[in-house]
Design a protein around this motif. Structure first.
Motif, PDB file in Angstrom:
ATOM      1  N   GLU A  94      46.290  80.035  93.812  1.00  0.00           N
ATOM      2  CA  GLU A  94      47.278  79.082  94.346  1.00  0.00           C
ATOM      3  C   GLU A  94      47.084  77.705  93.727  1.00  0.00           C
ATOM      4  O   GLU A  94      48.050  77.010  93.400  1.00  0.00           O
ATOM      5  CB  GLU A  94      47.150  79.000  95.871  1.00  0.00           C
ATOM      6  N   LEU A  95      45.811  77.302  93.567  1.00  0.00           N
ATOM      7  CA  LEU A  95      45.525  75.998  92.977  1.00  0.00           C
ATOM      8  C   LEU A  95      46.005  75.931  91.529  1.00  0.00           C
ATOM      9  O   LEU A  95      46.601  74.943  91.094  1.00  0.00           O
ATOM     10  CB  LEU A  95      44.013  75.728  93.051  1.00  0.00           C
ATOM     11  N   LYS A  96      45.768  77.008  90.771  1.00  0.00           N
ATOM     12  CA  LYS A  96      46.222  77.042  89.377  1.00  0.00           C
ATOM     13  C   LYS A  96      47.744  76.999  89.306  1.00  0.00           C
ATOM     14  O   LYS A  96      48.321  76.352  88.409  1.00  0.00           O
ATOM     15  CB  LYS A  96      45.690  78.295  88.684  1.00  0.00           C
ATOM     16  N   GLY A  97      48.403  77.660  90.254  1.00  0.00           N
ATOM     17  CA  GLY A  97      49.860  77.630  90.273  1.00  0.00           C
ATOM     18  C   GLY A  97      50.391  76.231  90.527  1.00  0.00           C
ATOM     19  O   GLY A  97      51.345  75.783  89.890  1.00  0.00           O
ATOM     20  N   GLN A  98      49.733  75.523  91.466  1.00  0.00           N
ATOM     21  CA  GLN A  98      50.160  74.151  91.757  1.00  0.00           C
ATOM     22  C   GLN A  98      49.893  73.228  90.568  1.00  0.00           C
ATOM     23  O   GLN A  98      50.703  72.349  90.250  1.00  0.00           O
ATOM     24  CB  GLN A  98      49.439  73.642  93.005  1.00  0.00           C
ATOM     25  N   MET A  99      48.765  73.414  89.904  1.00  0.00           N
ATOM     26  CA  MET A  99      48.453  72.600  88.730  1.00  0.00           C
ATOM     27  C   MET A  99      49.461  72.868  87.609  1.00  0.00           C
ATOM     28  O   MET A  99      49.842  71.963  86.866  1.00  0.00           O
ATOM     29  CB  MET A  99      47.035  72.888  88.243  1.00  0.00           C
ATOM     30  N   SER A 100      49.910  74.117  87.493  1.00  0.00           N
ATOM     31  CA  SER A 100      50.906  74.452  86.472  1.00  0.00           C
ATOM     32  C   SER A 100      52.221  73.744  86.756  1.00  0.00           C
ATOM     33  O   SER A 100      52.902  73.292  85.845  1.00  0.00           O
ATOM     34  CB  SER A 100      51.109  75.967  86.422  1.00  0.00           C
ATOM     35  N   GLN A 101      52.566  73.646  88.051  1.00  0.00           N
ATOM     36  CA  GLN A 101      53.797  72.934  88.409  1.00  0.00           C
ATOM     37  C   GLN A 101      53.707  71.450  88.074  1.00  0.00           C
ATOM     38  O   GLN A 101      54.725  70.789  87.860  1.00  0.00           O
ATOM     39  CB  GLN A 101      54.080  73.100  89.902  1.00  0.00           C
ATOM     40  N   LEU A 102      52.501  70.917  88.043  1.00  0.00           N
ATOM     41  CA  LEU A 102      52.316  69.500  87.734  1.00  0.00           C
ATOM     42  C   LEU A 102      52.251  69.231  86.235  1.00  0.00           C
ATOM     43  O   LEU A 102      52.202  68.076  85.819  1.00  0.00           O
ATOM     44  CB  LEU A 102      51.022  68.980  88.391  1.00  0.00           C
ATOM     45  N   ARG A 103      52.236  70.294  85.419  1.00  0.00           N
ATOM     46  CA  ARG A 103      52.094  70.098  83.982  1.00  0.00           C
ATOM     47  C   ARG A 103      53.161  69.182  83.377  1.00  0.00           C
ATOM     48  O   ARG A 103      52.836  68.336  82.549  1.00  0.00           O
ATOM     49  CB  ARG A 103      52.106  71.455  83.279  1.00  0.00           C
ATOM     50  N   PRO A 104      54.475  69.292  83.758  1.00  0.00           N
ATOM     51  CA  PRO A 104      55.468  68.387  83.165  1.00  0.00           C
ATOM     52  C   PRO A 104      55.174  66.916  83.428  1.00  0.00           C
ATOM     53  O   PRO A 104      55.671  66.051  82.721  1.00  0.00           O
ATOM     54  CB  PRO A 104      56.777  68.827  83.840  1.00  0.00           C
ATOM     55  N   LEU A 105      54.354  66.641  84.456  1.00  0.00           N
ATOM     56  CA  LEU A 105      54.036  65.245  84.776  1.00  0.00           C
ATOM     57  C   LEU A 105      53.277  64.582  83.636  1.00  0.00           C
ATOM     58  O   LEU A 105      53.371  63.368  83.444  1.00  0.00           O
ATOM     59  CB  LEU A 105      53.213  65.203  86.070  1.00  0.00           C
ATOM     60  N   LEU A 106      52.534  65.379  82.866  1.00  0.00           N
ATOM     61  CA  LEU A 106      51.771  64.803  81.756  1.00  0.00           C
ATOM     62  C   LEU A 106      52.685  64.165  80.717  1.00  0.00           C
ATOM     63  O   LEU A 106      52.418  63.062  80.238  1.00  0.00           O
ATOM     64  CB  LEU A 106      50.909  65.892  81.103  1.00  0.00           C
ATOM     65  N   SER A 107      53.784  64.863  80.370  1.00  0.00           N
ATOM     66  CA  SER A 107      54.694  64.301  79.375  1.00  0.00           C
ATOM     67  C   SER A 107      55.410  63.077  79.904  1.00  0.00           C
ATOM     68  O   SER A 107      55.666  62.122  79.164  1.00  0.00           O
ATOM     69  CB  SER A 107      55.712  65.362  78.940  1.00  0.00           C
ATOM     70  N   VAL A 108      55.745  63.077  81.210  1.00  0.00           N
ATOM     71  CA  VAL A 108      56.391  61.910  81.801  1.00  0.00           C
ATOM     72  C   VAL A 108      55.456  60.700  81.762  1.00  0.00           C
ATOM     73  O   VAL A 108      55.842  59.593  81.388  1.00  0.00           O
ATOM     74  CB  VAL A 108      56.821  62.207  83.253  1.00  0.00           C
ATOM     75  N   VAL A 109      54.196  60.937  82.129  1.00  0.00           N
ATOM     76  CA  VAL A 109      53.215  59.853  82.127  1.00  0.00           C
ATOM     77  C   VAL A 109      52.994  59.324  80.711  1.00  0.00           C
ATOM     78  O   VAL A 109      52.921  58.117  80.484  1.00  0.00           O
ATOM     79  CB  VAL A 109      51.887  60.339  82.743  1.00  0.00           C
ATOM     80  N   GLU A 110      52.910  60.241  79.750  1.00  0.00           N
ATOM     81  CA  GLU A 110      52.706  59.817  78.369  1.00  0.00           C
ATOM     82  C   GLU A 110      53.902  59.007  77.864  1.00  0.00           C
ATOM     83  O   GLU A 110      53.735  58.023  77.137  1.00  0.00           O
ATOM     84  CB  GLU A 110      52.486  61.041  77.474  1.00  0.00           C
ATOM     85  N   GLN A 111      55.106  59.399  78.280  1.00  0.00           N
ATOM     86  CA  GLN A 111      56.289  58.653  77.859  1.00  0.00           C
ATOM     87  C   GLN A 111      56.266  57.246  78.437  1.00  0.00           C
ATOM     88  O   GLN A 111      56.646  56.279  77.770  1.00  0.00           O
ATOM     89  CB  GLN A 111      57.560  59.373  78.308  1.00  0.00           C
ATOM     90  N   TYR A 112      55.810  57.114  79.671  1.00  0.00           N
ATOM     91  CA  TYR A 112      55.699  55.781  80.259  1.00  0.00           C
ATOM     92  C   TYR A 112      54.697  54.920  79.493  1.00  0.00           C
ATOM     93  O   TYR A 112      54.906  53.723  79.283  1.00  0.00           O
ATOM     94  CB  TYR A 112      55.272  55.880  81.735  1.00  0.00           C
ATOM     95  N   ARG A 113      53.612  55.518  79.075  1.00  0.00           N
ATOM     96  CA  ARG A 113      52.613  54.772  78.302  1.00  0.00           C
ATOM     97  C   ARG A 113      53.233  54.274  76.984  1.00  0.00           C
ATOM     98  O   ARG A 113      53.026  53.135  76.574  1.00  0.00           O
ATOM     99  CB  ARG A 113      51.399  55.657  78.030  1.00  0.00           C
ATOM    100  N   LEU A 114      54.032  55.133  76.348  1.00  0.00           N
ATOM    101  CA  LEU A 114      54.680  54.737  75.099  1.00  0.00           C
ATOM    102  C   LEU A 114      55.761  53.696  75.344  1.00  0.00           C
ATOM    103  O   LEU A 114      55.970  52.802  74.517  1.00  0.00           O
ATOM    104  CB  LEU A 114      55.284  55.975  74.428  1.00  0.00           C
ATOM    105  N   ASP A 115      56.459  53.815  76.481  1.00  0.00           N
ATOM    106  CA  ASP A 115      57.481  52.819  76.806  1.00  0.00           C
ATOM    107  C   ASP A 115      56.877  51.435  76.945  1.00  0.00           C
ATOM    108  O   ASP A 115      57.517  50.421  76.627  1.00  0.00           O
ATOM    109  CB  ASP A 115      58.190  53.197  78.107  1.00  0.00           C
ATOM    110  N   LEU A 116      55.668  51.365  77.437  1.00  0.00           N
ATOM    111  CA  LEU A 116      54.998  50.077  77.571  1.00  0.00           C
ATOM    112  C   LEU A 116      54.823  49.431  76.198  1.00  0.00           C
ATOM    113  O   LEU A 116      55.048  48.226  76.025  1.00  0.00           O
ATOM    114  CB  LEU A 116      53.633  50.270  78.246  1.00  0.00           C
TER     115      LEU A 116
END
Length: 514
Positions: free
Chosen positions: A183-205
């Motif tokens: 269950e934990l791995k499944g939840q972490m997989s659902q959070l994977r797209p958050l990495l690209s969003v966070v990285e895009q924010y870093r680049l936007d800065l």
């Protein structure tokens, strides 16, 4: 501090929490900080799986960063090959990317050379437009951060849930079971797209810092113009500006068009209105218009809500109302160059309504086109005539009895609504869920319900078609409007009372002029 900065800071703090899991919580689970784990076989397998999970997340984050830098390098190489050299007296201010990662041609101007006989006010106007261009780029970043911030907020409950479970397992490792791990791995997989969003924010800065520096440089140039006179006369400068505009237009054509290869995950902007409706921004390129329009329902509607910005639309504030003189049919409306184009109720008449003058500019019948649910999309809703716009202009998608119910595509003159050219795609309209145009190609979905995908493409430039298999997530299971906006390279959809965006990826073939 600006709004985009605050949003980026909020998301970076979220990234810090994710990083904290990787550096502290996961080591606790695998016993790297002295936590005692049961030597039983089950726990050893759990420890190994968690370690693999941490490594997996780390690899994907590094891959995302590498992919961005590779893309940026290609972008800069593309731009440097399109501008005149220093011997022509022109300078490139910068290269950048738009909200969806596409290379953007930036404005150039003569280096330290000014008009000799022309009034300085004309030069000030030209450079002021450059300042406005940079300001608009900052607004694009603000729009993107507002859009992605909603995704982050939607992910927050899941994020907190994972954090709580990890703290529980750290406090009492024996409570961690194989099922709990899955269950934990499944939840972490659902959070994977958050990495690209966070990285895009870093680049936007970084992008914001660059744009702020460009604004400062342009402001200095504007001040200098008031104190000195250059060597160029106005006629020569005007010719150079015309040449520049031609090259910029060529650059946009080369880098802006391509074939659809994928559709992103949905981004829910707002939940409002009934099950059916449409919403849109101006599809004209270029345009600095940031307004958003919303039209609820498909039957005899007349009320159009106009919001000042996307942020206002998201919050449901700062809007004015337009009451159309003629009711609309369906949801296939489009805003193009400040005017709303729509199908008049119970007719095949197209109407152009100008927002600023609040008046109808022209009405014209689309000869032979079916209406009043004669040839709708699969969901019905009087969707017989679908108006849309792409990089190449204004289009109408419809069908007629003469065409045996197959989809017709016609390019329209936006001023007269005359049909300039038509194509018979051969695809039955009642089998289509929705359709949209990108770079002169009509893309058709196979359904408006769950499990839908982009199934068919008709290329007007070659009068050829192909069957495609481009899936996308129909999150709310009933799409009644899907239109492409070439300014933002995004699909706008109305999905069961939700206003949803999809980013698209296009395959580019860049050809040089020799």
């Amino acid at each position: 501090m600006s709004v985009p900065m605050l949003k980026i800071g909020a998301v970076l703090s979220t990234m810090a929490m994710v990083t904290n899991w990787m550096s502290q919580t996961l080591p606790s689970l695998v016993g790297l900080n002295g936590t005692v784990i049961s030597p039983e076989g089950t726990h050893e397998r759990i420890v190994s799986a968690l370690h693999d999970l941490a490594s997996w997340l780390n690899r994907h984050l590094r891959a995302a960063v590498w992919q961005y830098f590779t893309s940026s390098a290609k972008c800069m190489q593309s731009h440097h090959g399109l501008y005149p050299g220093s011997e022509e007296g022109w300078q490139v201010y910068s290269t950048a990317s738009d909200p969806d990662g596409r290379c953007v041609c930036t404005v150039v101007a003569p280096a330290r050379n000014l008009c000799k006989r022309d009034p300085r006010s004309r030069q000030l106007r030209l450079l002021t437009e450059q300042v406005q261009n940079v300001s608009q780029s900052m607004e694009v970043v603000d729009l993107r951060t507002s859009r992605d911030l909603q995704y982050v907020r939607d992910s927050e409950p899941l994020l907190r849930g994972v954090d709580g479970r990890l703290h529980t397992y750290v406090a009492n490792p024996r409570t961690l079971t194989a099922k709990g791990l899955q269950e934990l791995k499944g939840q972490m997989s659902q959070l994977r797209p958050l990495l690209s969003v966070v990285e895009q924010y870093r680049l936007d800065l970084q992008t914001l810092a660059t744009l702020q520096l460009e604004l400062l440089n342009l402001s200095i140039i504007l001040s200098a113009i008031q104190e000195e006179i250059g060597a160029y006369d106005y006629e020569e400068l005007q010719q150079r500006v015309l040449l520049l505009e031609t090259r910029l237009h060529s650059c946009m054509n080369k880098l802006g068009c391509g074939r659809l290869t994928s559709v992103s995950s949905p981004i829910t902007v707002r939940a409002s209105g009934s099950r059916f409706g449409s919403w849109m921004t101006d599809a004209m390129i270029p345009s600095s218009d940031s307004r958003v329009w919303s039209m609820d329902g498909y039957y005899k509607g007349r009320r159009v809500l106009e919001y000042r910005t996307m942020g206002d639309f998201t919050k449901g504030q700062n809007f004015v109302q337009h009451l159309l003189p003629h009711p609309w049919a369906g949801t296939g409306h489009v805003v193009y160059n400040g005017s709303l184009y729509y199908n008049k109720h119970q007719s095949n008449i197209l109407v152009q309504y100008h927002f600023r003058s609040r008046s109808v500019m022209i009405q014209r019948s689309l000869s032979g086109a079916g209406y009043n649910n004669t040839f709708p999309y699969s969901w019905g809703g009087s969707s017989d005539i679908d108006l849309m716009a792409d990089e190449t202009g204004l289009w109408a998608v419809y069908t007629s009895i003469q065409n045996a119910g197959n989809i017709m595509v016609s390019r329209l003159d936006p001023h007269s609504l005359d049909v300039l050219q038509s194509w018979d795609t051969g695809f039955p309209k009642r089998s289509a869920g929705e359709a949209f145009m990108i770079c002169g190609t009509l893309y058709v979905t196979n359904s408006h319900l769950a499990g839908s995908k982009v199934h068919f493409a008709y290329h007007t430039n070659s009068s050829t078609y192909e069957y495609t298999d481009i899936p996308f997530h129909n999150q709310y299971s009933h799409i009644s409007m899907m239109d492409y906006n070439p300014r933002e390279r995004a699909l706008y959809t109305w999905n069961n009372g939700h206003q949803v965006l999809y980013n698209v990826t296009l395959f580019h073939v860049i050809r040089s002029d020799g």
